[in-house]
Design an enzyme around this catalytic site. Structure first.
Site, PDB file in Angstrom:
ATOM      1  N   SER A 135      39.005  11.449  63.367  1.00  0.00           N
ATOM      2  CA  SER A 135      37.821  10.890  64.018  1.00  0.00           C
ATOM      3  C   SER A 135      38.086  10.373  65.425  1.00  0.00           C
ATOM      4  O   SER A 135      37.162  10.324  66.231  1.00  0.00           O
ATOM      5  CB  SER A 135      37.220   9.787  63.157  1.00  0.00           C
ATOM      6  OG  SER A 135      38.187   8.801  62.856  1.00  0.00           O
ATOM      7  N   HIS A 169      33.949  14.514  59.918  1.00  0.00           N
ATOM      8  CA  HIS A 169      33.671  15.104  61.237  1.00  0.00           C
ATOM      9  C   HIS A 169      33.817  16.624  61.234  1.00  0.00           C
ATOM     10  O   HIS A 169      33.808  17.247  62.295  1.00  0.00           O
ATOM     11  CB  HIS A 169      34.582  14.487  62.302  1.00  0.00           C
ATOM     12  CG  HIS A 169      34.379  13.016  62.439  1.00  0.00           C
ATOM     13  ND1 HIS A 169      33.410  12.462  63.237  1.00  0.00           N
ATOM     14  CD2 HIS A 169      35.002  11.978  61.830  1.00  0.00           C
ATOM     15  CE1 HIS A 169      33.450  11.143  63.128  1.00  0.00           C
ATOM     16  NE2 HIS A 169      34.413  10.828  62.276  1.00  0.00           N
ATOM     17  N   LYS A 198      26.564  11.567  59.805  1.00  0.00           N
ATOM     18  CA  LYS A 198      27.081  12.020  61.098  1.00  0.00           C
ATOM     19  C   LYS A 198      26.334  13.294  61.486  1.00  0.00           C
ATOM     20  O   LYS A 198      25.155  13.222  61.802  1.00  0.00           O
ATOM     21  CB  LYS A 198      28.590  12.148  61.026  1.00  0.00           C
ATOM     22  CG  LYS A 198      29.181  10.733  60.939  1.00  0.00           C
ATOM     23  CD  LYS A 198      30.640  10.629  60.723  1.00  0.00           C
ATOM     24  CE  LYS A 198      31.012   9.137  60.774  1.00  0.00           C
ATOM     25  NZ  LYS A 198      32.231   8.830  60.054  1.00  0.00           N
TER      26      LYS A 198
HETATM   27  C1  LIG Z   1      32.600   7.584  59.458  1.00  0.00           C
HETATM   28  C2  LIG Z   1      33.722   7.937  58.562  1.00  0.00           C
HETATM   29  C3  LIG Z   1      33.733   7.501  57.240  1.00  0.00           C
HETATM   30  C4  LIG Z   1      32.732   6.520  56.709  1.00  0.00           C
HETATM   31  O1  LIG Z   1      31.499   7.100  56.474  1.00  0.00           O
HETATM   32  P1  LIG Z   1      30.196   6.186  56.509  1.00  0.00           P
HETATM   33  O2  LIG Z   1      29.159   6.993  55.841  1.00  0.00           O
HETATM   34  O3  LIG Z   1      29.924   5.910  57.951  1.00  0.00           O
HETATM   35  O4  LIG Z   1      30.531   4.937  55.746  1.00  0.00           O
HETATM   36  C5  LIG Z   1      34.737   7.970  56.416  1.00  0.00           C
HETATM   37  N1  LIG Z   1      35.703   8.789  56.883  1.00  0.00           N
HETATM   38  C6  LIG Z   1      35.739   9.182  58.165  1.00  0.00           C
HETATM   39  C7  LIG Z   1      36.837  10.077  58.630  1.00  0.00           C
HETATM   40  C8  LIG Z   1      34.760   8.766  59.050  1.00  0.00           C
HETATM   41  O5  LIG Z   1      34.807   9.123  60.323  1.00  0.00           O
END
Ligand SMILES: *Cc1c(COP(=O)(O)O)cnc(C)c1O
Length: 398
Positions: A193, A221, A252
């Site tokens: 990320s 991602h 996302k």
């Molecule tokens: C954003 C993210 C999460 C958490 O997900 P949310 O739905 O925002 O709680 C978990 N793992 C990675 C790699 C992330 O970037």
């Protein structure tokens, strides 16, 4: 009733909090919330200013897509908003079942189970799979929720340097001999990320198979960015059938909220019985599930192909302009190093009307502060040129 005053100032919570906050400020690590006065999109308004937004994980522009808002609206009009209880009590609604069926099909896995967030998915799943006698091996750059989940499990933890497959193998060999007969779980992301690079998935699958471990792959991602129709790195590498536990988020690239774990049918049944963040938490609202299902539908359709095509054109445009022509995801970091220098660069860009977050410790290692540029299908090439012209002199790209 008269309560006695707290006698010592050191017992006062506020005193303690202010001391801690002073420490955070002195270290240059103080964080504040920024309120947007506009929808999530490439052009936002905040504090009365217009900014071009290069900070969001909304890679396909689905967060403000009218079809998602409409799906949520009509689901809410039909079935109301709140779900009223945990999925196991009486909160499982048809919207949840429909979303999970769509996700399983999208991921070409036997089943999927949704959680209220990616954080909750990790915290529920990893400790359900591994206990104190087992071993969890994580990539050094794994997201905080994966680290927290591994710690919560109480398992023996080993960390390998980022994407270092030799070190992963030596941890696997150690686990096999020191904890013979126990479960071994390898935890990795598909796209990291804060670095935007991709895991060497084929090697990792070979290693975990050779040493009898399972793989938990977080595609937060990767979904909506990689693979056909945005199915993720597992699909892009043809390794879908070899990854036991696949996680993805719905907040996302999918523009909604929540997360899923996809795997075999027994994995879903097991998590319904053992994942505490699933069992002891109220089901996500049906309109949220309906919006996420609409996003999956868009991805699988021609519209999704068009969005992915635009996203990858933008990634190539920005990557080439910033001397990173081999960019493998929608996250393009520019490493600055020192925390204060990265913060300064972020502020300067904001002065020029560009929102590019400076990322620093504890999100990344000390001395590895950076500008984290994320690009979306909905940025125009003019948006990207504006960023490139502003950023180059700031970070010394000729
Ligand atoms: C954003 C993210 C999460 C958490 O997900 P949310 O739905 O925002 O709680 C978990 N793992 C990675 C790699 C992330 O970037």
């Amino acid at each position: 009733m008269d309560l006695p005053e707290t006698s010592s100032p050191h017992r006062s919570l506020e005193h303690f909090l202010n001391q801690e906050l002073d420490g955070i400020k002195k270290a240059g690590l103080f964080r504040e919330l920024r309120v947007l006065d506009s929808p999530q999109s490439p052009h936002i308004a905040t504090g009365g200013r217009a900014l071009i937004n290069f900070s969001s994980n909304d890679y396909l522009g689905l967060a403000s897509h009218p079809a998602l808002a409409e799906a949520a609206r009509s689901e809410g009009a039909r079935g109301g908003f709140g779900s009223g209880s945990s999925r196991l009590v009486c909160g499982t609604l048809t919207a949840h079942e429909r979303l999970e069926a769509a996700l399983a099909e999208f991921k070409r896995m036997a089943s999927a189970l949704c959680f209220s967030s990616g954080y909750a998915a990790a915290m529920g799943t990893i400790p359900a799979l591994c206990t104190r006698e087992d071993v969890i091996i994580l990539d050094k750059l794994c997201h905080a929720c994966l680290v927290d989940a591994a710690r919560l499990s109480g398992a023996h933890l080993r960390v390998f340097p980022h994407n270092d497959m030799d070190k992963l193998e030596s941890h696997l060999l150690w686990a096999r001999s020191a904890h013979a007969g126990r479960r071994i779980l390898v935890v990795a992301e598909s796209v990291y990320s804060m670095d935007g690079d991709v895991a060497p998935l084929r090697e990792m699958v070979e290693l975990k198979n050779r040493h009898g471990a399972w793989l938990f792959l977080d595609e937060a991602h990767g979904v909506g960015v990689l693979g056909r129709g945005g199915r993720g790195l597992a699909e892009a590498t043809g390794l879908e059938g070899h990854i036991e536990i696949q996680m993805g988020t719905l907040g996302k690239a999918l523009g909604a909220h929540g997360a899923y774990i996809a795997g075999c049918e027994s994995l879903r049944e097991f998590l319904i019985n053992r994942a505490r963040s699933f069992i002891f938490s109220t089901a996500p609202p049906a309109p949220v599930a309906a919006a996420a299902a609409k996003a999956v539908e868009i991805l699988a359709a021609e519209e999704g192909q068009g969005l992915l095509c635009r996203l990858w054109n933008n990634i190539r445009h920005l990557g080439t302009s910033l001397n990173q022509p081999t960019a493998t995801s929608a996250i393009i970091p520019i490493i600055i190093g020192e925390e204060s220098a990265a913060m300064q660069a972020g502020r300067q860009l904001q002065g020029l009307g560009l929102l590019v977050p400076a990322i620093r410790y504890p999100t990344v290692a000390r001395g590895r502060a950076r500008l984290r540029v994320t690009v979306s299908a909905t940025h125009s090439s003019q948006d990207i040129e504006t960023l490139v012209q502003a950023i180059k002199p700031l970070v010394g790209i000729p």
